[in-house]
Design an enzyme around this catalytic site. Structure first.
Site, PDB file in Angstrom:
ATOM      1  N   LYS A 133       0.871  -1.179   0.000  1.00  0.00           N
ATOM      2  CA  LYS A 133       0.000   0.000   0.000  1.00  0.00           C
ATOM      3  C   LYS A 133       0.905   1.226   0.000  1.00  0.00           C
ATOM      4  O   LYS A 133       1.701   1.409   0.912  1.00  0.00           O
ATOM      5  CB  LYS A 133      -0.905   0.001   1.226  1.00  0.00           C
ATOM      6  CG  LYS A 133      -1.898   1.155   1.236  1.00  0.00           C
ATOM      7  CD  LYS A 133      -2.787   1.112   2.470  1.00  0.00           C
ATOM      8  CE  LYS A 133      -3.835   2.224   2.403  1.00  0.00           C
ATOM      9  NZ  LYS A 133      -3.246   3.565   2.352  1.00  0.00           N
ATOM     10  N   ASP A 154       2.018   5.353  -0.254  1.00  0.00           N
ATOM     11  CA  ASP A 154       1.651   6.574   0.456  1.00  0.00           C
ATOM     12  C   ASP A 154       1.715   7.751  -0.505  1.00  0.00           C
ATOM     13  O   ASP A 154       2.601   8.593  -0.417  1.00  0.00           O
ATOM     14  CB  ASP A 154       2.620   6.773   1.634  1.00  0.00           C
ATOM     15  CG  ASP A 154       2.169   7.874   2.571  1.00  0.00           C
ATOM     16  OD1 ASP A 154       1.009   8.303   2.463  1.00  0.00           O
ATOM     17  OD2 ASP A 154       2.976   8.296   3.406  1.00  0.00           O
ATOM     18  N   ASP A 190      15.815 -15.697   6.757  1.00  0.00           N
ATOM     19  CA  ASP A 190      14.419 -15.814   6.331  1.00  0.00           C
ATOM     20  C   ASP A 190      14.356 -16.666   5.068  1.00  0.00           C
ATOM     21  O   ASP A 190      14.737 -16.218   3.980  1.00  0.00           O
ATOM     22  CB  ASP A 190      13.866 -14.409   6.065  1.00  0.00           C
ATOM     23  CG  ASP A 190      12.388 -14.419   5.706  1.00  0.00           C
ATOM     24  OD1 ASP A 190      11.759 -15.485   5.815  1.00  0.00           O
ATOM     25  OD2 ASP A 190      11.876 -13.356   5.321  1.00  0.00           O
ATOM     26  N   GLY A 227       8.450 -18.240  13.955  1.00  0.00           N
ATOM     27  CA  GLY A 227       7.897 -18.203  12.605  1.00  0.00           C
ATOM     28  C   GLY A 227       8.554 -19.255  11.748  1.00  0.00           C
ATOM     29  O   GLY A 227       8.415 -20.455  11.980  1.00  0.00           O
ATOM     30  N   LYS A 228       9.367 -18.800  10.738  1.00  0.00           N
ATOM     31  CA  LYS A 228      10.049 -19.745   9.855  1.00  0.00           C
ATOM     32  C   LYS A 228      11.562 -19.729  10.029  1.00  0.00           C
ATOM     33  O   LYS A 228      12.233 -20.660   9.614  1.00  0.00           O
ATOM     34  CB  LYS A 228       9.738 -19.399   8.391  1.00  0.00           C
ATOM     35  CG  LYS A 228       8.280 -19.498   8.008  1.00  0.00           C
ATOM     36  CD  LYS A 228       8.102 -19.198   6.520  1.00  0.00           C
ATOM     37  CE  LYS A 228       8.583 -17.798   6.179  1.00  0.00           C
ATOM     38  NZ  LYS A 228       8.440 -17.484   4.734  1.00  0.00           N
ATOM     39  N   GLY A 229      12.095 -18.645  10.612  1.00  0.00           N
ATOM     40  CA  GLY A 229      13.526 -18.431  10.560  1.00  0.00           C
ATOM     41  C   GLY A 229      14.244 -18.523  11.887  1.00  0.00           C
ATOM     42  O   GLY A 229      13.685 -18.874  12.928  1.00  0.00           O
ATOM     43  N   HIS A 245      17.264 -16.264  14.188  1.00  0.00           N
ATOM     44  CA  HIS A 245      18.080 -15.071  14.371  1.00  0.00           C
ATOM     45  C   HIS A 245      19.454 -15.484  14.891  1.00  0.00           C
ATOM     46  O   HIS A 245      19.550 -16.222  15.877  1.00  0.00           O
ATOM     47  CB  HIS A 245      17.442 -14.114  15.377  1.00  0.00           C
ATOM     48  CG  HIS A 245      16.284 -13.351  14.835  1.00  0.00           C
ATOM     49  ND1 HIS A 245      15.631 -12.376  15.552  1.00  0.00           N
ATOM     50  CD2 HIS A 245      15.656 -13.402  13.644  1.00  0.00           C
ATOM     51  CE1 HIS A 245      14.648 -11.875  14.831  1.00  0.00           C
ATOM     52  NE2 HIS A 245      14.644 -12.498  13.658  1.00  0.00           N
ATOM     53  N   ARG A 294       4.212 -14.702  19.280  1.00  0.00           N
ATOM     54  CA  ARG A 294       4.045 -14.318  17.888  1.00  0.00           C
ATOM     55  C   ARG A 294       2.561 -14.361  17.534  1.00  0.00           C
ATOM     56  O   ARG A 294       1.813 -15.199  18.064  1.00  0.00           O
ATOM     57  CB  ARG A 294       4.813 -15.247  16.941  1.00  0.00           C
ATOM     58  CG  ARG A 294       6.312 -15.341  17.211  1.00  0.00           C
ATOM     59  CD  ARG A 294       7.008 -13.977  17.306  1.00  0.00           C
ATOM     60  NE  ARG A 294       6.831 -13.140  16.160  1.00  0.00           N
ATOM     61  CZ  ARG A 294       7.631 -13.135  15.092  1.00  0.00           C
ATOM     62  NH1 ARG A 294       8.669 -13.953  15.043  1.00  0.00           N
ATOM     63  NH2 ARG A 294       7.413 -12.309  14.094  1.00  0.00           N
ATOM     64  N   ARG A 300       0.584 -15.703  15.524  1.00  0.00           N
ATOM     65  CA  ARG A 300       0.383 -16.821  14.607  1.00  0.00           C
ATOM     66  C   ARG A 300      -0.416 -17.906  15.312  1.00  0.00           C
ATOM     67  O   ARG A 300      -0.380 -18.004  16.545  1.00  0.00           O
ATOM     68  CB  ARG A 300       1.732 -17.407  14.148  1.00  0.00           C
ATOM     69  CG  ARG A 300       2.609 -16.427  13.376  1.00  0.00           C
ATOM     70  CD  ARG A 300       4.022 -16.994  13.211  1.00  0.00           C
ATOM     71  NE  ARG A 300       4.861 -16.089  12.439  1.00  0.00           N
ATOM     72  CZ  ARG A 300       5.016 -16.153  11.114  1.00  0.00           C
ATOM     73  NH1 ARG A 300       4.384 -17.099  10.433  1.00  0.00           N
ATOM     74  NH2 ARG A 300       5.798 -15.296  10.484  1.00  0.00           N
TER      75      ARG A 300
END
Length: 809
Positions: free
Chosen positions: A224, A226, A644, A679-681, A683, A749, A751
Site C-alpha cells: 500500500k 503513500d 528468512d 515463525g520460519k527463521g 536469528h 508471535r 500466529r
C-alpha cells in the site's frame, strides 16, 4: 578560496558556452547527471550536487552495471549547479570537445557525505533515467598526485544488465547523437504515438479489512503506497495523468513523462500510484516534491487497456502479465516501477512492512476483472490508522509566529458533518503557511458542524472544502480522534467523499466490568479469545508476560519498542504501533527520540512486568525492540541477522545456514547466539559492546550478508527482492539500522498455536524440527542458555578481516 575558483580559473567565459555559475536553490533531493564528453579522450563526467556545487569525477570508460567492473573515476574540480544539464560544444582550450547530457536525475547519499569524502568511500543510490540502484566510489591509494577513485556497481535489481554505454547513444534531453550536437542540430523529439489516448476511468478501490484474508489461495498482495492514485493515459499528444477523481495533473507530474514515452505501445491506460521518489518518503514530503516538480516514482499495478483493446474483463493475473510485458525493458529501480507482488500468507509480510514503517498491504483476487469503484476484490490492510478528514476551521494560537494552534476536523455521516476533534501537530513552518493560505479564503462566521461551546473557543470556521490526511491512534467512545498528527492536504479528493464509514475503525467502548488485575494492571475483556485454535485468551497472554518478565526483560527492558497489536485477537485487525496513545497504562513509559525527518516523537519502553502486561492490556501480542538502549541511542549493543527462508525450503537448510554464519563470525573472533523466531527463521545475534555507531554496525552487517551471498549465490541472497529470493535464504541485515526492530526474545508471535520466540543453545538448535517449536506453555519453561556470549567490539582487526574476505571473493 571559493568552491568554484578552480573551475573559473581554467575557463575563458568569453569563448566557452559553459555556465559561470549562479544561485540555484536546492530541491527536495540532490540532483545528479552524467555527461558524455569527447575531449582529448572520450570519457563520462559524473556530477553529484552537494552543498551548492557539483562534485565531479571523469569516468574513463563510462559506468558499468557489472559488479565485477571497477571503473577508474578521476576527481576533477567542482562545477557550478547549472552545469548539471549542460550540452554543447566546448571550443579549443580547456576541455575542448562535444558534451552530451547522457543521464540526469537525482542521487541519494546512503552514508554521510562529508565522512565519505574524507574517508574516501561514497556509498549512494542513483535515481537517473538510465542509471539506478546502489553504487560505490572508493578512493585508490596510489603514489601519484591524481585523485583517483573507482566507481563500482553494487549488487541489486539494476546490476548485471547490458552495457549502458552501448545501449544509450543519444542525449537524454535532446535526443541528439554526439555528431548532431557537434553540428548544432535541432532537438529530436520522441516518436509520436498513433491513436487517441484512452479517457479517464473510475479506478478500482479497496475495502478496509480488519482481518488478513484467510483464503490466501486465489489472492496475491501488493504494498500500500503513500501517495496519489493516478491513471496514466498514453496516446497522441503525450502521456496524460488523471487523479482518482478525474483531475488532469499532467503538468504537476511532467517529470515522469520520459519514462512513459519509452514504452513500446501506441495507446494504453495504466493504473498505479505516484509517491515521492529518489529515496524520499511520506505523504507530507510528497506535497513538497509536487511543488518542486519532482522527483517522483510511479508504481504501476494494473493495465486497463492496451493498443485500443480493453483488458478490464480479463482476470487480474492476465492484466498483470500484459503490464509486465509492457514494462519489460524499463530500467529497474527507476521512476517507473512494477508494484512488487507478495504471494502466500500475508501475515508475515504485513508485519515486516509495518515494522519498516510502511503503509500496509493491498490484497487482490487474481481471478477477478477490473471493477470500477469499491469492492471486496481488493482489500486494504493498514499498519497505522490513517484517513481523510474535512477541515472545518482553525484554532487561534497564543504563540508568537504560529499561525494556528490546531485544525478542527469532521467527516460526513449520512450527508451531515460530524465533528471529530482537533489536530495540533505534524507541520513545519512552510506547511503551516500553505495550509493557512488555503483556509483564509474559506473563512466564515458560523460553524458548518455542530460542536460544543468549549470546543468552539477561539476557532475560526471555514467552508468545508479542504481535505486533510491524518494519522491517529484510535477513535474514542465519543467519536474523537486520539493522538492525531497532520500528514498533508489532499487535492485529489472532494470533501463530500470523506465519510467515517470508509476507513475509520469501528468504535468499541471498553468498560471496567470483569476486569482482572495482573502485575498491578487491570486487564479488561479477560475472556476474549486471542488464539482460537490454541484456545488462549487475553488473560492468558497477560499472565504469560507477567510470568516470563524476569527472562524477557533481560534484553527488552529500557529499549525503544514497536508493538504488534491485535485488540480483537488473531482474527481481528492488526497493526504496528511505536507511540503510546492517551489512556494507555502508566507502566508503559516514553522516551523522546529524534526521527529521520528531524522531528521528535515519544517512543515506548518498559522496565518491569507491569509494562509488559500494560501493553498486553492494549491488545499487544508481539514486542519488537531496537538494537540500542534508551540511555545510548547512538550506540547499538546487539546485531541481528534474520535468516528468512523462501517458501519451500526446509528448516534443516535454515539451521545449516545459521551454523555457517556462526562459523564465519567465529573466524573473525566474534561469538554469536541463536534464537528461533516462532515463525520460519532463525536469528543469529551478536551481543556488542557500545563502542561503534550505527554506520559501523549497519555497514558490517550488510558486508557480512553480501559476502555470504556472493560466495554462495545459489543459497543466499542479501536483498529483499522477491525475484532473487526464490529457493534461497534471505540474510536480513536490515534489522541493524537506526529505528529498525527485531522480535524480542520470549515474545509471543501473532500466529496460530501461540508460538514463542525462544533463545536456544547451538547444540539444542540441531535437534529442533521448526522455528515454531515452542508454544506459550513451553515458553514459560524456558530460560536463557547458560553459555551466552559476552558483549564484544567491532574492532579494527575484525573489520579488516571482513574486508579482506570480501576482496578475496
Amino acid at each position: 578560496m571559493g568552491a568554484l575558483d578552480r573551475y573559473i580559473a581554467k575557463r575563458n567565459f568569453d569563448r566557452t558556452p559553459e555556465p559561470m555559475g549562479g544561485d540555484t536553490a536546492p530541491g527536495p533531493a540532490p540532483r545528479y547527471s552524467i555527461q558524455k564528453h569527447d575531449a582529448s579522450r572520450l570519457h563520462f563526467d559524473l556530477r553529484l550536487e552537494w552543498e551548492g556545487v557539483l562534485l565531479s569525477w571523469a569516468i574513463t570508460k563510462g559506468p558499468s552495471l557489472k559488479t565485477s567492473d571497477k571503473r577508474l573515476a578521476v576527481r576533477t574540480e567542482d562545477h557550478p549547479i547549472d552545469y548539471l544539464t549542460f550540452e554543447d560544444v566546448i571550443p579549443e582550450g580547456y576541455g575542448a570537445g562535444t558534451v552530451m547530457l547522457w543521464d540526469v536525475g537525482h542521487w541519494q547519499p546512503l552514508d554521510p557525505v562529508p565522512k565519505g569524502l574524507k574517508k574516501g568511500h561514497l556509498h549512494f543510490a542513483l535515481h537517473g533515467q538510465r542509471l539506478t540502484g546502489r553504487w560505490n566510489l572508493i578512493r585508490m591509494k596510489t603514489d601519484d598526485k591524481g585523485d583517483n577513485w573507482l566507481l563500482i556497481k553494487e549488487d541489486d535489481e539494476a546490476a548485471g544488465r547490458a552495457d549502458p554505454v552501448r545501449r544509450w547513444t543519444k542525449s537524454v534531453s535532446t535526443g541528439r547523437t554526439m555528431a548532431q550536437i557537434g553540428k548544432g542540430g535541432d532537438v529530436v523529439p520522441p516518436a509520436e504515438r498513433k491513436g487517441k489516448a484512452p479517457g479517464f476511468a473510475e479506478p478500482q478501490l479497496a475495502t478496509l479489512s480488519r482481518v488478513a484474508p484467510r483464503q490466501v489461495e486465489g489472492r496475491w498482495h501488493e504494498l500500500k503506497f503513500d501517495g496519489y492514485r493516478t491513471l496514466v493515459a498514453l496516446g497522441e499528444g503525450g502521456p496524460k495523468f488523471w487523479t482518482r477523481n478525474g483531475h488532469d495533473w499532467s503538468d504537476r507530474f511532467a517529470a515522469l513523462i520520459p519514462w512513459f514515452d519509452a514504452l513500446p505501445c501506441d495507446t494504453a491506460l495504466i493504473d498505479g500510484e505516484i509517491v515521492a521518489g529518489a529515496g524520499l518518503h511520506g505523504f507530507g514530503t510528497l506535497q513538497k516534491v509536487i511543488k518542486a516538480g519532482g522527483p517522483y516514482t510511479f508504481h504501476a499495478f494494473d493495465l486497463l487497456s492496451l493498443d485500443g483493446k480493453s483488458l478490464e474483463k480479463q482476470p487480474l493475473k492476465d492484466r498483470r502479465a500484459a503490464l509486465e510485458k509492457l514494462l519489460k525493458e524499463v530500467v529497474p529501480l527507476g521512476a517507473l516501477q512494477l508494484s512488487p507482488l507478495i504471494e502466500g500468507d500475508p501475515v508475515a509480510p504485513f508485519e515486516a512492512v509495518c515494522g519498516a514503517g510502511g503503509e500496509g498491504l493491498i490484497s487482490k483476487r487474481i481471478d477477478a476483472p477490473y471493477r470500477h469503484g469499491r469492492s471486496d476484490d481488493w482489500l486494504k490492510l493498514k499498519c497505522e490508522r490513517r484517513d481523510e478528514f474535512v477541515v472545518v476551521g482553525w484554532q487561534k494560537s497564543d504563540k508568537k509566529g504560529r499561525l494556528f494552534a490546531s485544525l478542527a476536523l469532521a467527516t460526513y455521516e449520512q450527508g451531515e458533518l460530524v465533528y471529530r476533534g482537533k489536530v495540533g501537530t505534524g507541520w513545519d513552518a512552510q506547511t503551516m503557511d500553505d495550509v493557512m493560505a488555503a483556509m483564509r479564503p474559506l473563512a466564515r462566521k458560523t460553524a458548518p458542524v455542530e460542536v460544543e461551546r468549549a470546543e468552539a473557543k477561539d476557532v475560526t470556521w471555514i467552508t468545508p472544502k479542504l481535505v486533510a490526511e491524518i494519522r491517529y491512534g484510535e477513535i474514542t467512545g465519543d467519536g474523537r480522534l486520539r493522538h492525531p498528527a497532520f500528514m498533508g492536504l489532499r487535492q485529489d479528493k472532494a470533501a463530500d467523499e470523506v465519510t467515517a464509514g470508509n476507513d475509520i475503525a469501528e468504535v468499541r467502548e471498553v468498560t471496567d466490568r470483569d476486569r482482572v488485575e495482573v502485575a498491578g494492571v487491570g486487564v479488561s475483556s479477560p475472556g476474549r479469545v486471542v488464539y482460537p485454535k490454541a484456545k488462549k485468551t487475553k488473560l492468558d497472554v497477560a499472565r504469560y508476560y507477567e510470568a516470563i518478565a524476569d527472562r524477557m526483560l533481560v534484553e527488552t527492558a529500557n529499549r525503544p519498542l514497536s508493538l504488534v497489536r491485535l485488540p480483537e485477537g488473531l482474527e481481528g485487525e492488526r497493526f504496528f504501533q511505536k507511540h503510546a496513545g492517551k489512556g494507555w497504562p502508566d507502566a508503559l513509559k516514553d522516551v523522546a527520540i529524534e526521527e529521520s525527518n528531524g522531528k521528535t516523537a515519544d517512543y515506548m519502553y518498559v522496565t518491569d512486568a507491569a509494562g509488559l502486561v500494560g501493553a498486553a492490556q492494549m491488545g499487544t501480542i508481539e514486542f519488537h525492540l531496537w538494537p540500542a538502549h534508551r540511555d545510548r541511542l547512538d550506540r547499538p549493543d546487539r546485531m541481528v541477522f534474520d535468516l528468512d527462508p523462501d517458501e519451500g525450503l526446509g528448516f534443516g537448510e535454515v539451521k545449516a545456514a545459521a551454523r555457517d554464519l556462526r562459523d564465519r563470525l567465529a573466524d573473525l573472533g566474534l561469538e554469536s547466539e541463536a534464537m528461533v523466531t516462532g515463525g520460519k527463521g532463525v536469528h543469529v545475534i551478536l551481543p556488542l559492546r557500545r563502542t561503534a555507531g550505527w554506520d559501523a554496525v549497519t555497514l558490517f552487517s550488510r558486508t557480512m550478508a553480501t559476502l555470504l551471498a556472493e560466495e554462495e549465490p545459489k543459497r543466499f541472497v542479501a536483498t529483499m527482492s522477491k525475484e532473487k529470493r526464490k529457493g534461497r535464504i534471505f540474510i536480513d541485515w536490515l534489522r541493524n539500522d537506526r529505528g529498525s526492530t527485531a522480535v524480542a526474545p520470549f515474545s509471543l508471535r501473532a500466529r496460530e498455536g501461540a508460538p514463542v520466540a525462544v533463545p536456544v543453545s547451538w547444540d539444542e538448535l540441531d535437534g529442533l524440527d521448526s522455528a515454531s517449536s515452542f508454544g506459550m506453555d513451553e515458553g514459560l519453561e524456558r530460560d536463557w542458555p547458560a553459555d551466552r556470549p559476552a558483549p564484544q567490539g567491532l574492532t579494527a582487526a575484525v573489520v579488516e578481516k571482513l574486508e579482506a574476505s570480501l576482496r578475496e571473493t
